[in-house]
Motif scaffolding. Structure first.
Motif, PDB file in Angstrom:
ATOM      1  N   ILE A  42       0.676  -1.298  -0.081  1.00 51.46           N
ATOM      2  CA  ILE A  42      -0.155   0.178  -0.041  1.00 51.46           C
ATOM      3  C   ILE A  42       0.413   1.452  -0.230  1.00 51.46           C
ATOM      4  CG2 ILE A  42      -1.525   1.529   1.504  1.00 51.46           C
ATOM      5  CD1 ILE A  42      -2.624  -1.084   2.345  1.00 51.46           C
ATOM      6  N   VAL A  43       1.879   1.095   1.170  1.00 54.10           N
ATOM      7  CA  VAL A  43       3.181   2.660   0.633  1.00 54.10           C
ATOM      8  C   VAL A  43       3.339   3.331  -0.594  1.00 54.10           C
ATOM      9  CG1 VAL A  43       5.211   3.596   2.396  1.00 54.10           C
ATOM     10  CG2 VAL A  43       3.076   2.241   3.785  1.00 54.10           C
ATOM     11  N   ILE A  44       3.648   1.392  -1.181  1.00 54.76           N
ATOM     12  CA  ILE A  44       4.463   1.663  -2.132  1.00 54.76           C
ATOM     13  C   ILE A  44       3.464   2.530  -3.375  1.00 54.76           C
ATOM     14  CG2 ILE A  44       5.849   0.477  -4.108  1.00 54.76           C
ATOM     15  CD1 ILE A  44       7.123  -1.276  -2.037  1.00 54.76           C
ATOM     16  N   ILE A  46       1.319   3.912  -2.759  1.00 58.95           N
ATOM     17  CA  ILE A  46       0.203   4.999  -2.443  1.00 58.95           C
ATOM     18  C   ILE A  46       2.201   6.492  -2.790  1.00 58.95           C
ATOM     19  CG2 ILE A  46       0.792   7.246  -0.392  1.00 58.95           C
ATOM     20  CD1 ILE A  46      -1.486   5.419   1.024  1.00 58.95           C
ATOM     21  N   LEU A  47       2.851   5.739  -2.978  1.00 60.59           N
ATOM     22  CA  LEU A  47       3.959   6.651  -2.838  1.00 60.59           C
ATOM     23  C   LEU A  47       4.247   6.531  -4.557  1.00 60.59           C
ATOM     24  CD1 LEU A  47       6.753   7.782  -1.251  1.00 60.59           C
ATOM     25  CD2 LEU A  47       7.993   5.627  -1.945  1.00 60.59           C
ATOM     26  N   PHE A  54       4.124  13.817  -9.689  1.00 60.81           N
ATOM     27  CA  PHE A  54       5.045  14.671  -9.461  1.00 60.81           C
ATOM     28  C   PHE A  54       6.289  14.870  -9.927  1.00 60.81           C
ATOM     29  CE2 PHE A  54       8.951  15.933  -6.629  1.00 60.81           C
ATOM     30  CZ  PHE A  54       8.772  17.300  -6.509  1.00 60.81           C
ATOM     31  N   THR A  58       7.677  17.171 -12.827  1.00 60.53           N
ATOM     32  CA  THR A  58       9.247  17.913 -12.857  1.00 60.53           C
ATOM     33  C   THR A  58      10.090  17.792 -13.514  1.00 60.53           C
ATOM     34  OG1 THR A  58       8.589  17.477 -10.302  1.00 60.53           O
ATOM     35  CG2 THR A  58      10.757  19.037 -10.794  1.00 60.53           C
ATOM     36  N   LEU A  59      10.444  16.133 -13.464  1.00 59.04           N
ATOM     37  CA  LEU A  59      11.214  16.162 -14.966  1.00 59.04           C
ATOM     38  C   LEU A  59      10.767  16.442 -15.750  1.00 59.04           C
ATOM     39  CD1 LEU A  59      12.657  12.542 -13.695  1.00 59.04           C
ATOM     40  CD2 LEU A  59      13.184  14.770 -12.914  1.00 59.04           C
ATOM     41  N   GLY A  60       9.569  16.146 -16.683  1.00 58.66           N
ATOM     42  CA  GLY A  60       8.937  16.888 -18.060  1.00 58.66           C
ATOM     43  C   GLY A  60       9.763  18.570 -18.048  1.00 58.66           C
ATOM     44  N   ARG A  62      11.939  19.524 -16.687  1.00 60.26           N
ATOM     45  CA  ARG A  62      12.920  20.377 -16.593  1.00 60.26           C
ATOM     46  C   ARG A  62      13.447  20.052 -17.981  1.00 60.26           C
ATOM     47  NH1 ARG A  62      18.699  19.162 -14.353  1.00 60.26           N
ATOM     48  NH2 ARG A  62      19.359  17.567 -16.000  1.00 60.26           N
ATOM     49  N   SER A  63      13.044  18.991 -18.320  1.00 64.81           N
ATOM     50  CA  SER A  63      13.731  18.131 -19.992  1.00 64.81           C
ATOM     51  C   SER A  63      13.201  19.367 -20.739  1.00 64.81           C
ATOM     52  CB  SER A  63      13.018  16.603 -19.820  1.00 64.81           C
ATOM     53  OG  SER A  63      13.512  16.786 -20.807  1.00 64.81           O
ATOM     54  N   ILE A  66      14.816  22.973 -20.679  1.00 68.97           N
ATOM     55  CA  ILE A  66      16.640  22.586 -21.323  1.00 68.97           C
ATOM     56  C   ILE A  66      16.455  22.785 -22.724  1.00 68.97           C
ATOM     57  CG2 ILE A  66      18.581  20.999 -21.660  1.00 68.97           C
ATOM     58  CD1 ILE A  66      17.857  19.839 -18.691  1.00 68.97           C
ATOM     59  N   GLU A  67      15.624  22.076 -23.397  1.00 73.10           N
ATOM     60  CA  GLU A  67      15.491  21.756 -24.842  1.00 73.10           C
ATOM     61  C   GLU A  67      14.907  23.463 -24.406  1.00 73.10           C
ATOM     62  OE1 GLU A  67      12.869  18.660 -27.404  1.00 73.10           O
ATOM     63  OE2 GLU A  67      12.812  19.169 -25.255  1.00 73.10           O
ATOM     64  N   LEU A  70      17.890  24.407 -24.784  1.00 73.54           N
ATOM     65  CA  LEU A  70      18.680  24.775 -26.302  1.00 73.54           C
ATOM     66  C   LEU A  70      18.776  25.456 -27.788  1.00 73.54           C
ATOM     67  CD1 LEU A  70      19.358  20.939 -25.809  1.00 73.54           C
ATOM     68  CD2 LEU A  70      21.461  22.950 -25.020  1.00 73.54           C
TER      69      LEU A  70
ATOM     70  N   VAL B  60      19.597  16.395 -24.470  1.00 68.50           N
ATOM     71  CA  VAL B  60      17.606  17.324 -23.786  1.00 68.50           C
ATOM     72  C   VAL B  60      17.853  15.118 -22.570  1.00 68.50           C
ATOM     73  CG1 VAL B  60      15.635  17.817 -23.576  1.00 68.50           C
ATOM     74  CG2 VAL B  60      17.630  18.458 -25.573  1.00 68.50           C
ATOM     75  N   PRO B  61      17.588  15.473 -21.502  1.00 69.57           N
ATOM     76  CA  PRO B  61      18.060  14.917 -20.569  1.00 69.57           C
ATOM     77  C   PRO B  61      16.152  13.905 -20.651  1.00 69.57           C
ATOM     78  CG  PRO B  61      17.819  16.535 -19.502  1.00 69.57           C
ATOM     79  CD  PRO B  61      18.163  17.101 -20.991  1.00 69.57           C
ATOM     80  N   ASN B  66      17.451  12.001 -16.828  1.00 66.21           N
ATOM     81  CA  ASN B  66      16.708  13.340 -16.444  1.00 66.21           C
ATOM     82  C   ASN B  66      16.463  13.675 -14.844  1.00 66.21           C
ATOM     83  OD1 ASN B  66      15.316  16.241 -16.076  1.00 66.21           O
ATOM     84  ND2 ASN B  66      13.830  14.762 -17.207  1.00 66.21           N
ATOM     85  N   LEU B 111      10.813   0.545   2.647  1.00 69.15           N
ATOM     86  CA  LEU B 111      10.143   0.295   1.510  1.00 69.15           C
ATOM     87  C   LEU B 111      10.058  -1.154   0.951  1.00 69.15           C
ATOM     88  CD1 LEU B 111      10.584   3.371  -1.000  1.00 69.15           C
ATOM     89  CD2 LEU B 111       8.118   2.721   0.370  1.00 69.15           C
TER      90      LEU B 111
END
Lengths: 185, 251
Positions: A42-44, A46-47, A54, A58-60, A62-63, A66-67, A70, B60-61, B66, B111
């Motif tokens: 369950i914890v995993i 939820i995580l 999130f 965030t990573l999108g 960031r990517s 950067i793009e 560039l 572009v990572p 990334n 975990l």
């Protein structure tokens, strides 16, 4: 009786523990409750459920940031290259202009030099002429002066000698001659 | 006799194994094998993640690259906040390694169902719930900040002990001992306490009730990793700056 029961249960426990110890070593324990699998799942869950959103956001971001950076840099580079080419073109034009200006200036200088030289030669000739004129005028003036001087000196000489030479007889003759010159006869 | 049997009866109910270790004998040393196993696991995890992230590097990572770049940026900002723009660069690897290792270690304990794997003795858990691990990490921090101080100022580093006033010399010396002590005990205590609370709750009420505590444990674990790395940075900064403002203890 009770004691026996407890003893029996204790013995069985000890036996089972002994067996476990004898089994020893590494192994797997698939007791779902004891391994806390349900809660961990369950914890995993939820995580993953909250974390994935999130993290992917965030990573999108960031990517893409950067793009974007560039492509922005690329655009600026192209722009700058264009600007550089234009400026180089300008530089070339300016250099050509500079060469033309230098050539023109050299021509001007040459002409000015010639003009100045001609002028100077003319001036020199004029000055020579002037000097010659001055010289002859001076000569004339000095000759004139000399003549006057000589005349004066002659007159003085004459006047100085006159009283010695002049007497009544001579005066008489002079007067007579003068009268004769006047044509009286 | 009866008492003995009673404890035996209760034993299977509360079979929480505290202070039992899976000992390895190396020379004269007895080492806690289960800690080594999980430490290796965490280290392998980090190394594999790094390898995955750097296997084919793109401008572009994407994906793993990334994620790891994000982590790197995070620890870099952490180091920069603590050490300042001028000094932080050489310390990013150290502080970053501390943070990532402790973070992954703590979360692996919270975990991963380690109890699926049975050891002859003791049980697998987060490496940071063993005092030896945290003391080792804290001593590394001590060595690091002494190294930083001596490298920056040579023997002049000792000047910081009497800097505001020589009266504080004993306290300044004491600080060098309390720093690793507080670092190691804080991390160890938090992680062990979290795992014990979860363990006890699981024993009492196996399902669902431990969930809030487990989630809280995740939060605490992350915070502890952050605190450890931040304090390491703060101590190094202090050694580089000489005397100066005391840094607040965070937890």
């Amino acid at each position: 009786m009770d004691i026996f029961l407890q003893l029996a249960s204790g013995a069985s426990l000890i036996a089972s523990e002994m067996a476990e110890a004898a089994e020893g070593g590494f192994g797997f324990n698939f007791d779902i409750i004891e391994a806390n699998l349900v809660n961990l799942a369950i914890v995993i869950g939820i995580l993953v459920y909250f974390g994935r959103g999130f993290l992917s956001k965030t990573l999108g971001e960031r990517s893409s940031a950067i793009e974007q950076a560039l492509s922005e840099a690329e655009r600026r580079r192209a722009e700058t290259a264009k600007l550089l080419a234009a400026e180089q073109e300008k530089l070339k034009n300016a250099q050509a202009e500079a060469v033309a200006i230098v050539a023109k200036a050299e021509g001007d200088a040459q002409r000015a030099r010639e003009a100045i030289l001609a002028n100077a030669a003319e001036e020199v000739a004029r000055m020579k002429q002037e000097a010659a004129a001055n010289l002859s005028a001076e000569q004339a003036r000095i000759l004139n002066e000399l003549r006057v001087r000589i005349a004066e000196m002659a007159m003085q000489q004459a006047e100085a000698q006159l009283p010695g030479r002049l007497n009544d007889d001579a005066q008489q003759r002079l007067v007579d001659r003068s009268i004769a010159l006047l044509g009286g006869q | 006799m009866l008492n003995f049997l009673d404890t035996l009866n209760i034993a299977p109910l509360a079979s929480l194994e505290v202070g039992q270790h899976f000992y390895w004998h190396i020379g004269n040393l007895k080492v806690h094998g289960q800690v080594f196993l999980t430490t290796w696991f965490v280290a392998a995890l980090l190394i594999i993640a790094s390898l995955l992230a750097t296997r084919k590097i793109q401008q572009v990572p994407k994906g793993a690259q990334n994620l790891m770049e994000y982590a790197l940026e995070f620890v870099r900002d952490l180091a920069r906040n603590q050490l300042g723009e001028k000094e932080y660069r050489p310390w990013v690897p150290f502080i970053g390694t501390l943070f990532l290792f402790i973070f992954v270690a703590n979360w692996s304990g919270a975990l991963i169902p380690w109890k699926l794997i049975k050891l002859p003795e003791g049980e697998l858990a987060a490496p940071t719930n063993d005092i030896n691990t945290t003391v080792a990490l804290a001593l590394l921090v001590s060595i690091a900040y002494f190294y930083a101080g001596f490298k920056k100022k040579g023997l002049g580093y000792f000047g910081k002990y009497v800097q505001p006033t020589p009266v504080l010399l004993p306290i300044a010396i004491l600080e060098d001992f309390t720093k690793p002590l507080s670092l190691s005990f804080r991390l160890f205590g938090n992680i062990l306490a979290d795992e014990l609370v979860v363990g006890v709750l699981v024993l009492l009420v196996p399902l669902f009730v431990p969930l809030p505590v487990m989630l809280l444990g995740l939060f605490t674990s992350a915070i502890q990793a952050l605190v450890f790395a931040t304090l390491a940075g703060a101590y190094i900064h202090e050694a580089l700056e000489g005397h100066g403002d005391e840094h607040e203890e965070h937890a």
